[in-house]
Design a protein around this motif. Sequence first.
Motif, PDB file in Angstrom:
ATOM      1  N   ASP A  95       3.094  14.423 -10.348  1.00 22.33           N
ATOM      2  CA  ASP A  95       3.697  13.851  -9.289  1.00 22.33           C
ATOM      3  C   ASP A  95       2.683  13.599  -8.195  1.00 22.33           C
ATOM      4  OD1 ASP A  95       6.284  13.339 -10.041  1.00 22.33           O
ATOM      5  OD2 ASP A  95       6.546  15.422  -9.780  1.00 22.33           O
ATOM      6  N   LEU A  96       2.642  12.445  -7.377  1.00 20.96           N
ATOM      7  CA  LEU A  96       1.548  12.166  -6.411  1.00 20.96           C
ATOM      8  C   LEU A  96       2.490  11.840  -5.094  1.00 20.96           C
ATOM      9  CD1 LEU A  96      -1.568  11.886  -5.716  1.00 20.96           C
ATOM     10  CD2 LEU A  96      -0.833   9.210  -6.358  1.00 20.96           C
ATOM     11  N   PRO A  97       2.167  13.085  -4.175  1.00 18.73           N
ATOM     12  CA  PRO A  97       2.929  12.833  -3.042  1.00 18.73           C
ATOM     13  C   PRO A  97       2.359  11.916  -1.909  1.00 18.73           C
ATOM     14  CG  PRO A  97       2.278  15.298  -3.440  1.00 18.73           C
ATOM     15  CD  PRO A  97       1.466  14.423  -4.481  1.00 18.73           C
ATOM     16  N   GLY A  98       1.012  11.834  -2.092  1.00 20.90           N
ATOM     17  CA  GLY A  98       0.504  10.823  -1.033  1.00 20.90           C
ATOM     18  C   GLY A  98      -0.567  10.170  -1.456  1.00 20.90           C
ATOM     19  N   CYS A  99      -0.783   9.090  -0.565  1.00 20.19           N
ATOM     20  CA  CYS A  99      -2.089   8.276  -0.669  1.00 20.19           C
ATOM     21  C   CYS A  99      -2.302   7.230   0.338  1.00 20.19           C
ATOM     22  CB  CYS A  99      -1.923   7.205  -2.111  1.00 20.19           C
ATOM     23  SG  CYS A  99      -3.196   6.086  -2.352  1.00 20.19           S
ATOM     24  N   ILE A 100      -3.829   7.359   0.648  1.00 20.70           N
ATOM     25  CA  ILE A 100      -4.008   6.828   1.868  1.00 20.70           C
ATOM     26  C   ILE A 100      -5.267   5.789   1.528  1.00 20.70           C
ATOM     27  CG2 ILE A 100      -4.864   6.779   4.434  1.00 20.70           C
ATOM     28  CD1 ILE A 100      -3.650   9.934   4.043  1.00 20.70           C
ATOM     29  N   ARG A 101      -4.917   4.397   2.057  1.00 21.87           N
ATOM     30  CA  ARG A 101      -6.398   3.396   1.754  1.00 21.87           C
ATOM     31  C   ARG A 101      -6.994   3.800   3.288  1.00 21.87           C
ATOM     32  NH1 ARG A 101      -4.334  -0.984  -0.303  1.00 21.87           N
ATOM     33  NH2 ARG A 101      -5.744  -0.957  -2.026  1.00 21.87           N
ATOM     34  N   ILE A 102      -8.253   4.391   3.068  1.00 23.32           N
ATOM     35  CA  ILE A 102      -8.971   4.566   4.328  1.00 23.32           C
ATOM     36  C   ILE A 102      -9.113   3.518   5.347  1.00 23.32           C
ATOM     37  CG2 ILE A 102     -11.291   5.737   5.127  1.00 23.32           C
ATOM     38  CD1 ILE A 102     -11.256   7.403   2.688  1.00 23.32           C
ATOM     39  N   ARG A 103      -9.792   2.414   4.733  1.00 21.42           N
ATOM     40  CA  ARG A 103     -10.150   1.202   5.597  1.00 21.42           C
ATOM     41  C   ARG A 103      -9.038   0.517   6.219  1.00 21.42           C
ATOM     42  NH1 ARG A 103      -9.340  -4.256   4.276  1.00 21.42           N
ATOM     43  NH2 ARG A 103      -8.584  -3.634   2.295  1.00 21.42           N
ATOM     44  N   THR A 104      -7.648   0.656   5.831  1.00 21.29           N
ATOM     45  CA  THR A 104      -6.409   0.042   6.531  1.00 21.29           C
ATOM     46  C   THR A 104      -5.617   0.900   7.093  1.00 21.29           C
ATOM     47  OG1 THR A 104      -5.338  -0.200   4.534  1.00 21.29           O
ATOM     48  CG2 THR A 104      -6.740  -2.007   5.165  1.00 21.29           C
ATOM     49  N   GLY A 105      -5.574   2.224   6.668  1.00 14.92           N
ATOM     50  CA  GLY A 105      -4.479   3.198   7.207  1.00 14.92           C
ATOM     51  C   GLY A 105      -3.343   3.053   6.308  1.00 14.92           C
ATOM     52  N   GLU A 106      -3.242   2.022   5.299  1.00 12.28           N
ATOM     53  CA  GLU A 106      -2.016   2.031   4.738  1.00 12.28           C
ATOM     54  C   GLU A 106      -1.570   3.280   3.987  1.00 12.28           C
ATOM     55  OE1 GLU A 106      -1.868  -2.125   2.384  1.00 12.28           O
ATOM     56  OE2 GLU A 106      -3.806  -1.313   2.617  1.00 12.28           O
ATOM     57  N   HIS A 107      -0.457   3.722   3.857  1.00 14.66           N
ATOM     58  CA  HIS A 107       0.182   4.950   3.068  1.00 14.66           C
ATOM     59  C   HIS A 107       0.849   4.562   2.068  1.00 14.66           C
ATOM     60  CE1 HIS A 107      -0.772   8.292   5.992  1.00 14.66           C
ATOM     61  NE2 HIS A 107      -1.214   7.416   6.681  1.00 14.66           N
ATOM     62  N   GLY A 108       0.980   5.426   0.993  1.00 13.68           N
ATOM     63  CA  GLY A 108       2.020   5.425   0.061  1.00 13.68           C
ATOM     64  C   GLY A 108       1.863   4.343  -1.133  1.00 13.68           C
TER      65      GLY A 108
END
Length: 113
Positions: A95-108
């Motif tokens: 299970d993966l609770p989180g992910c953030i694209r550093i460049r844009t700040g997009e989450h999930g």
Amino acid sequence: MKLIVAIIQPEKLPDVKKALFDAEVHKMTVSNVIGCGQQKGYKETYRGAISEVNLLKKVRLEIAVNEDFVKPTVDAVIKGARTGNIGDGKIFILDLPGCIRIRTGEHGSAAIG
Ligand SMILES: Nc1ncnc2c1ncn2[C@@H]1O[C@H](COP(=O)(O)OP(=O)(O)OP(=O)(O)O)[C@@H](O)[C@H]1O
Ligand SMILES: [Mg+2]
């Protein structure tokens, strides 16, 4: 979201990479690792005394996916890596609770896809 961790034979990496590409899975992290499974790193025919495990070269893939890509990703890894012999590898699904694209700040999910 899931993190798919696959440990495969190094020589199967090109086939797995191709199968993933065909399944439209284009994001991955690949590392060289060492490890052993239930044979403790020895060939089935090994008959000597074993006092420690034998760590063999393997390739580790990490692929973060949204739920609809879990099965296609797992199927592609199996298609590329399976020979039917011992040591073909293993797939762990976390299970993966989180992910953030550093460049844009997009989450999930938006950051994974
Ligand atoms: N339970 C485990 N925990 C952590 N890593 C593992 C585990 N099982 C396998 N691995 C990793 O996966 C690699 C490949 O495992 P392998 O395919 O030999 O699994 P196996 O359970 O021994 O199955 P087989 O009998 O088909 O060989 C190992 O070298 C090790 O790096
Ligand atoms: Mg094994």
